[in-house]
Design an enzyme around this catalytic site. Sequence first.
Site, mmCIF file in Angstrom:
data_model
loop_
_atom_site.group_PDB
_atom_site.id
_atom_site.type_symbol
_atom_site.label_atom_id
_atom_site.label_comp_id
_atom_site.label_asym_id
_atom_site.label_seq_id
_atom_site.Cartn_x
_atom_site.Cartn_y
_atom_site.Cartn_z
ATOM 1 N N ASP A 35 2.449 28.000 40.263
ATOM 2 C CA ASP A 35 3.325 26.716 39.398
ATOM 3 C C ASP A 35 3.342 25.566 40.253
ATOM 4 O O ASP A 35 1.985 25.755 41.012
ATOM 5 C CB ASP A 35 4.620 27.331 40.954
ATOM 6 C CG ASP A 35 6.160 26.203 40.729
ATOM 7 O OD1 ASP A 35 7.004 26.903 40.058
ATOM 8 O OD2 ASP A 35 6.163 25.002 41.122
ATOM 9 N N ILE A 36 3.582 24.390 38.989
ATOM 10 C CA ILE A 36 2.680 22.875 39.736
ATOM 11 C C ILE A 36 3.516 22.781 40.987
ATOM 12 O O ILE A 36 2.616 21.926 41.666
ATOM 13 C CB ILE A 36 3.526 22.325 38.466
ATOM 14 C CG1 ILE A 36 1.886 21.353 38.411
ATOM 15 C CG2 ILE A 36 4.372 21.595 38.253
ATOM 16 C CD1 ILE A 36 2.176 19.986 36.863
ATOM 17 N N ASN A 92 15.869 31.747 37.989
ATOM 18 C CA ASN A 92 17.061 31.204 38.140
ATOM 19 C C ASN A 92 17.655 31.504 36.409
ATOM 20 O O ASN A 92 16.850 31.098 35.824
ATOM 21 C CB ASN A 92 16.414 29.483 38.324
ATOM 22 C CG ASN A 92 16.172 29.737 40.257
ATOM 23 O OD1 ASN A 92 17.145 30.460 40.567
ATOM 24 N ND2 ASN A 92 15.379 29.000 39.912
ATOM 25 N N VAL A 101 13.548 24.779 33.599
ATOM 26 C CA VAL A 101 12.918 24.688 33.537
ATOM 27 C C VAL A 101 13.710 25.978 31.478
ATOM 28 O O VAL A 101 13.461 26.644 32.146
ATOM 29 C CB VAL A 101 11.686 25.264 33.117
ATOM 30 C CG1 VAL A 101 10.615 25.372 31.636
ATOM 31 C CG2 VAL A 101 11.089 23.943 34.226
ATOM 32 N N HIS A 105 11.841 32.473 33.110
ATOM 33 C CA HIS A 105 10.350 32.801 33.555
ATOM 34 C C HIS A 105 10.369 33.238 35.794
ATOM 35 O O HIS A 105 12.501 32.849 35.378
ATOM 36 C CB HIS A 105 9.813 31.114 33.929
ATOM 37 C CG HIS A 105 10.789 29.914 34.970
ATOM 38 N ND1 HIS A 105 11.802 29.735 33.966
ATOM 39 C CD2 HIS A 105 11.103 30.378 36.023
ATOM 40 C CE1 HIS A 105 12.624 28.126 35.155
ATOM 41 N NE2 HIS A 105 11.937 29.222 35.619
ATOM 42 N N MET A 106 10.014 33.977 35.707
ATOM 43 C CA MET A 106 9.876 34.436 36.986
ATOM 44 C C MET A 106 9.028 33.918 37.466
ATOM 45 O O MET A 106 7.822 34.146 37.512
ATOM 46 C CB MET A 106 9.978 35.926 36.602
ATOM 47 C CG MET A 106 9.992 37.000 38.385
ATOM 48 S SD MET A 106 9.007 38.782 38.347
ATOM 49 C CE MET A 106 10.834 39.475 36.923
ATOM 50 N N HIS A 107 9.738 33.588 38.959
ATOM 51 C CA HIS A 107 9.206 33.067 39.967
ATOM 52 C C HIS A 107 8.701 34.704 40.971
ATOM 53 O O HIS A 107 9.048 34.996 41.232
ATOM 54 C CB HIS A 107 9.952 32.057 41.308
ATOM 55 C CG HIS A 107 10.426 31.160 40.263
ATOM 56 N ND1 HIS A 107 9.861 29.500 40.100
ATOM 57 C CD2 HIS A 107 11.503 30.656 39.132
ATOM 58 C CE1 HIS A 107 10.421 28.850 40.816
ATOM 59 N NE2 HIS A 107 11.644 29.343 39.269
#
Length: 118
Positions: A35-36, A92, A101, A105-107
């Site tokens: 993650d950025i 999310n 975004v 996506h899965m964090h």
Amino acid sequence: MTNRWMDGCPFCRIVRGETSTRLLYQDDLVTAFPDIHPIAPHHYLIVPNVHLESVNEVAPEHEAALGRMFIVARHLAETYHVAQSGYRLIVNTGPHAGQSVFHLHMHFIAGRHMPFRA
Ligand code: AMP
Ligand code: ZN
């Protein structure tokens, strides 16, 4: 269907290798990268290679990619030695969850205690 991608989607660009983002994992179905703006010592994103806006677009044809995301989560946990200390997986979806975004996506978050409880 698995080649579907979106012009202007930052995660599609990462999946296609069009950015300088360091890939942590990639196969035919999913891609993982840092993650950025990390919120923990280990904060990675796991995405399906196919462009899905959110869980709201998930369909049976995506089962393999969605299952692979969990396989890769386990792989990251072992690679970064956090399987025992623990980690959190977050997806999310939509405004109340603060999705920012719109490529599913899965964090993967680990390396510190996470006080918030769902
Ligand atoms: P969410 O709020 O679940 O939509 O999370 C989106 C996440 O993507 C945030 O944690 C951002 O820091 C992260 N992010 C946005 N753009 C990039 C990028 N180009 N590379 C890596 N992570 C990104
Ligand atoms: Zn995309």
